[in-house]
Structure formats: C-alpha cells, structure tokens
Scaffold this active site. Structure first.
Site, PDB file in Angstrom:
ATOM      1  N   ASP A   1     -61.560  89.148 -49.963  1.00 55.52           N
ATOM      2  CA  ASP A   1     -61.110  89.653 -51.804  1.00 55.52           C
ATOM      3  C   ASP A   1     -61.154  88.222 -52.370  1.00 55.52           C
ATOM      4  O   ASP A   1     -60.633  87.194 -52.149  1.00 55.52           O
ATOM      5  CB  ASP A   1     -60.536  90.766 -51.809  1.00 55.52           C
TER       6      ASP A   1
ATOM      7  N   GLU B   1     -66.470  88.564 -50.862  1.00 56.10           N
ATOM      8  CA  GLU B   1     -66.854  89.035 -52.482  1.00 56.10           C
ATOM      9  C   GLU B   1     -66.882  88.140 -53.696  1.00 56.10           C
ATOM     10  O   GLU B   1     -66.030  87.142 -53.898  1.00 56.10           O
ATOM     11  CB  GLU B   1     -65.119  89.270 -53.128  1.00 56.10           C
TER      12      GLU B   1
END
Length: 703
Positions: A355, A410
């Site tokens: 993330d 990401e």
C-alpha cells in the site's frame, strides 16, 4: 503516465538479458529514454547491493536478518522457556509486566545489551510457560529523563480491544497449547500465469450489521470467490489497526492479525482452506506509514520521536496524520523485512500488495504532484532513495526466498523500472496497479454523454503502460466503493438501483444501459488493460450501496459496512445476472489466457460507430458502445484464418441481456487484408454489446 517507452514495447523482461550491464543500468538497454538517468540508477542499485553485502557480512545474509521474529518479541522454546527481547536504546530501565506478575514493575527486570536490546528469559513454572496463554502483557520502561512509560511490545502477535473500557488495545501473549494450534495441511498454489484478483475485506463480508469473522469468510466467501473464477485473493485490513474506519491503513501492531475477526489460528485456517481451493492469498501490507498511536502503537515507543520513524516533519504524513518510517535505519530495516517474512512463514501468505508505494517513493508523498510522465520526475531530488532501496531489498529477499511470491505496487506515479528485477536496476515488483483506468471511467461517466465517448482515448488509457512491466487493470477498487465516491453501477443507475432491479417489472432504459455498460466496461478493462485484473468485493454484481465504516459521522452504524452478497442469490433481482457475467468473463479468460498473452493488437477504433475491435491470445474482442445503433454484417479484420464461434457475449439473457445474437452463429474468414489484418469476417453486433470470438477450427494453407 505518458508514452513511457513504446520503443521497447515488444521486449519481454523476464530476467536479465545476455550482455546487459551488472550495475543497475540494464533497464537502459531496454528503454533508451532512461539513458540520461544512468547515474541515479547506478546509485540506487549500489545502495541496495551495499545493504545486501552489509547484511551478509554482519548477519549471515538476508535470510537470517529477516528472521527477526525468531529473536525479538516473545519466543518459546521446546522446554517452555520464554525469551522476550525489545529494541529500546533510549531507556534506562525496562521490566516485563502483565497478568502473570500482577503488573509488578520490580519483579521481572530486563537486561540491556550494547546494541540497545533489552532481554529477559522466563523459565517454566511446573513445566508450563510462566506466562499463561492469552494473558495481558506490557513492557514498562523508564526514560533517561525519569519518566515511566508502558508500551505494547513492538513485535506482539496478538492484541485485543475492549471498547467498553478503552479504545486502546491490550497486548496478549499468544501461545496456544499444541492441540489448539492450527496445522497447515495444503501446499501453496503455484503463481498463476493470469492473475485474477478478488480484493476482499473480511469484516464486511456479510449482510449482517456486524463484523464478519475469519471463520465465516472461510465458509461463505472462499467458495464464492472460487466459483467466480478468481485465483488470487487480496485481503485488506488484516494487520491490526486501532480504528476500524481507517480501512486497515493506520497500523498500530505490525505483527498482529486483527482480532476483530477472530484468532490467529482462524486466519491460518482461512489461508490454508484457500490454498486447498487453488487460491493464492496476498496480504495488503502497509509499510508506507504507521499509526501515530502512542499507547498501543510504535510512535514514541521509547519516549523519543525517532526510534522507528524520522524525527520532525519528515517523520509525519500531514494528510494521513500518521508516522513515516526511517528506511535508512538498520533496525527499521530488520523490523520491516522481518515483518514480511513473518506473514509469509507464520500465516503462509503468498505475497503482498504494498500500500501507498507512491507515498514511499517521494519526499512529497505524491501530494500536489501531477506526474506529467517526464522521466526527470522519477530521478530528481524529490525521490526518497532510502525508501526506493528498501523496496528493492524487500522484493529481492521475497523473490529469492519464495520463488512463487507475488508483489504488487500501489503506485500512481508510473515510476520506470518499478516492476523490473533488481538485476536490471529495477525495484522488483511483479505488478503495478493501473490507477489511471478507474479515474478514466469515472471521468467519462461523470462528464460525457454516451455519444461523446472517445474510443481512441479509452484505448489509449487502457494500453498506456510500460511494456515488460506487468500491470493489474481494474475498473474500480475499494477506493471507488467508499462513501464520498460512487461505484460504477451507482454512476450508471443511481436511484433506480433501489426500485428497478427486479425482474417483476419491465427493464427500464436506465437499468438496461447500466447493466450493459457495466459488463462492457469490465470486459474491455479485463481484455485490454493489463496482465492481471482486479475486482473489489461486491462490485462484480453492481453492489447498490457504497462502503462506509462505523464512525462518529454516521452514528457508528454498520449499515454500509457490509456487502449484501445475498442479493445475487435472489432469483427475482438482476444482480444475479451481473454476477453470472463476471463468472463467465473470468472462466473465459482462464480458458484462453489473454491476461498473460502479449498486449492486444487494436485493429479498429471507429468514433462514429463507437466500435472497438482488438485481438489478444487468439481471441477477437468486438465492442459496440453506440447507444442506439446496431450493425449487421459489420466487417472486421482478423489475423488468423478459420471458423470462429462466440465464447462470451454480454447480451445473452442469462447475463441480463436481450439475447439478440444467435449463440450458435459461426463466422468464416475471407483471406483479404482489412484494418491491418490478413483476413476479414462479418459480424452482427447489437448496440451496447460486446462479443469475444475464438477460433473453432483453423483453415488449411491451401484453402
């Protein structure tokens, strides 16, 4: 992203090529536009190699160094001796306290090593561990300024929260007896050639107004995900987070599986059961920042501002209100690399979706950065090379120790070489998320009438990626399902989702349009957008409501913090049709494998007819986005001669369409160049319909 090295588009980068330099500039041979940036490429590569060399000399290599969980935190040997170690160099006294010693700070003092590591060994009592299983524990410390601070152990593996007492978590000594420990029974599946990813959150996986459990997810969701044709599960919000509404992105305990959903053993059972179904399970890992919690997090762990994090402004993320790791620190590197190893070894995860990678890669964290695509943006002073190097080392470790491991970044910036191996000067991820694609679809649905859709621009965004660096395409992830935004189905149908999705009433124009475009957008993204595909839980069938976790702003309601998957089981609702199309789409890909085939050849982008035609993996994809016009005997180019049949049709009645195309139709090619292809055939393609054709039988050379 901009053009991003189309010149090297046909180079497949599966590993270092013959004759490529071994200094981090191998990628330059594959993408000449990187030539002006050889020095920063060399520097990053050298720093990563320096880390690996240093850890080999001092620790015996990355393998041993990343086994920190076997040294730090609580470990129990075969004789039931408990050893507890904690890195806290800036305190002068430390004691282990808990239920086992009535929280007496004097009874179990710890000893400090020259490296600032505190240690205590507790021998067994009557042959049993001195600390009872699941009892509460803390470390109590005295700072150099005389202050007494109590903290949860940094490497704690289980914490619980009793909101009726306090929002802060309690650390628990997790050491179940042998007969209660879960034993893995199934091997990890092989890395799939085509990654069809189902992004899921355990807690919302029920229609009920509460938090769903690991066991319920195992029983109810795993068979569903398997039947829908997905082969990868991306589990969100597993690492323990104090605030449920943070969606799992404010981590306070990095080694603890969230107790909201059950015990660590329950999570192991979930993953093992998934493996038995052939499903790969990825953890949504958050190493980009940490919760600023002090009482139950890492922040100010030893009373200082900069133990695990940068001090001052560099150590704080203003928008996320969280702390930022010091990736250049030796012990932080141990903590984070060991964290990855722990989830792989203890829980048998198969890899990670990292993330917030954009936030890690740049000092500005992506805030206010437009990322025009100019290469200077990826190699200038704004880049945090310590974070880049950490990701290089982490990926190298994971892929070396676990050859079948999958890592996904990401990253919205499009940094070159992010998904190339370290040997070429890359950061080492397997995939990046195609974050521009959902933005495109939402912008189109918000701003353009159907007749204004630009076929060429849609194709451009879907294919604008760095070839040789694999991409996970998606129309919408959890971001687009959150309150404050709208899912695609909400954009398409809005209020009629609540009144006109029943088969007992005639299909309205709004619902007919919405269902048709929902399927077409997904299929076009699936076929053209990347080397993998992702869907967020519930969006596959057009879930009628957004996602909003219990919080003060909604009176702590669970109404929107659930996925009403039961809607697909009601034969009177049209959601079942969208669900069935999603299943057919994935199963068709599983048969023909377009996701792991070379990028598609687009032979037609007709703006007036709103037609897109492309070929990939031997399949011919035909899309008619025209809002009113159907076309009979529409001529399309086809590269391979033969007889073609329909293998997927968005307009069949079983997927909520009108059944306008006869499923048994066969398409025969004529050997004449058309739209850059060697053959052509005629098709009937109704308005707002997509077809996939596949060759039934080849034509011989003489025919």
């Amino acid at each position: 992203m901009t053009e991003i090295a189309e010149q090297s588009s046909n180079t497949l980068l599966s590993g270092p090529g013959a004759g490529l330099p071994n200094d981090g500039t191998g990628v330059v041979k594959l993408d000449p536009y990187l030539s002006p940036f050889q020095e920063p490429l060399k520097r990053r590569y050298a720093k990563a190699q320096d880390w690996i060399r240093k850890l080999t000399e001092l620790e015996g290599g990355l393998d041993k160094f990343s086994r920190g969980a076997e040294i730090f935190g609580f470990n129990v040997d075969k004789d039931n001796n408990i050893t507890y170690r904690e890195w806290a160099p800036n305190v002068v006294h430390a004691s282990l306290i808990g239920d086992f010693n009535n929280w007496d700070i004097k009874s179990h003092p710890m000893k400090k090593s020259e490296f600032g590591v505190w240690e205590i060994v507790l021998p067994p009592v009557d042959g049993q561990p001195a600390i009872p299983h699941n009892s509460k524990i803390k470390i109590s410390m005295e700072t150099r300024y005389g202050a007494r601070i109590d903290r949860l152990p940094a490497w704690i593996k289980y914490v619980t929260q009793d909101l009726s007492v306090s929002p802060a978590y309690d650390a628990r000594f997790w050491n179940p007896p042998e007969n209660e420990k879960y034993t893995f029974k199934h091997p990890r599946p092989k890395k799939p050639k085509s990654a069809r990813v189902y992004e899921a959150h355990v807690g919302i996986s029920s229609k009920e107004l509460r938090v769903t459990t690991y066991k319920e997810f195992t029983r109810d969701m795993l068979p569903r995900i398997k039947s829908l044709g997905y082969n990868v599960i991306q589990l969100m919000a597993i690492m323990e987070h104090a605030y449920y509404a943070s969606f799992g992105y404010q981590i306070n305990n990095f080694f603890a599986a969230s107790s909201r959903y059950g015990t660590p053993e329950d999570l192991k059972e979930l993953i093992d059961t998934a493996h038995s179904l052939g499903l790969v399970v990825l953890l949504d890992v958050v190493h980009s920042h940490a919760s600023k919690n002090v009482l139950d997090g890492l922040n100010e762990f030893d009373g200082t501002d900069n133990l695990y994090f940068h001090e001052g402004g560099r150590g704080r993320h203003d928008q996320w209100d969280s702390r930022l790791f010091n990736y250049g620190s030796y012990e932080v590197m141990r903590f984070l690399l060991s964290n990855l190893r722990f989830w792989m070894d203890e829980y048998q995860f198969d890899g990670f979706r990292f993330d917030g990678v954009t936030s890690m890669l740049y000092h500005h964290h992506g805030i206010g950065a437009g990322f025009s695509g100019g290469y200077h943006e990826y190699f200038g002073a704004d880049v945090d090379e310590e974070a880049v190097v950490y990701l290089m080392v982490a990926n190298e470790m994971l892929h070396d120790l676990y050859p079948e491991c999958i890592t996904i970044a990401e990253d919205v910036s499009g940094m070159p070489a992010l998904c190339l191996p370290l040997s070429l000067g890359g950061v080492g991820f397997d995939y990046r998320l195609a974050m521009a694609i959902p933005d495109m679809w939402i912008k189109i649905l918000k701003e353009l009438k159907d007749e204004e859709w630009d076929m060429a621009n849609i194709c451009w965004v879907l294919t604008n990626r760095r070839h040789g660096e694999k991409t996970i395409a998606y129309c919408e992830s959890h971001d687009q399902a959150l309150v404050g935004d709208k899912s695609l189905m909400m954009h398409l149908c809005d209020a009629e989702l609540y009144s006109n999705m029943s088969v007992l009433s005639a299909m309205t124009p709004v619902i007919a349009r919405g269902m048709a475009l929902h399927k077409m957008i997904r299929l076009l993204t699936h076929g053209l957008g990347g080397e993998g595909y992702l869907n967020f839980e519930g969006n596959e069938f057009g879930h009628p409501e957004w996602l909003d976790f219990p919080r003060e702003g909604n009176q702590n309601s669970f109404w929107y913090a659930r996925r009403q998957l039961n809607l697909t089981e009601d034969p009177l609702l049209r959601y079942k049709d969208l669900n069935e199309f999603d299943r057919q789409m994935n199963l068709t890909e599983a048969e023909y494998g377009w996701l792991h085939a070379p990028q598609a050849y687009i032979s037609l982008k007709n703006e007036s007819d709103k037609i897109i035609v492309f070929e990939r993996a031997g399949c011919v994809f035909i899309f008619n986005f025209h809002p009113t016009q159907s076309f009979s005997d529409y001529r399309i180019g086809v590269e391979e001669a033969g007889t073609y049949k329909i293998v997927l049709n968005t307009d069949t009645k079983e997927v909520g369409g009108f059944g306008s195309v006869e499923p048994s139709t066969r398409f025969f090619t004529t050997p004449m160049e058309w739209n850059g292809r060697k053959n052509w055939t005629h098709v009937y393609i109704p308005s707002r319909t997509a077809l996939i054709l596949a060759r039934e039988s080849p034509v011989t050379q003489n025919s």
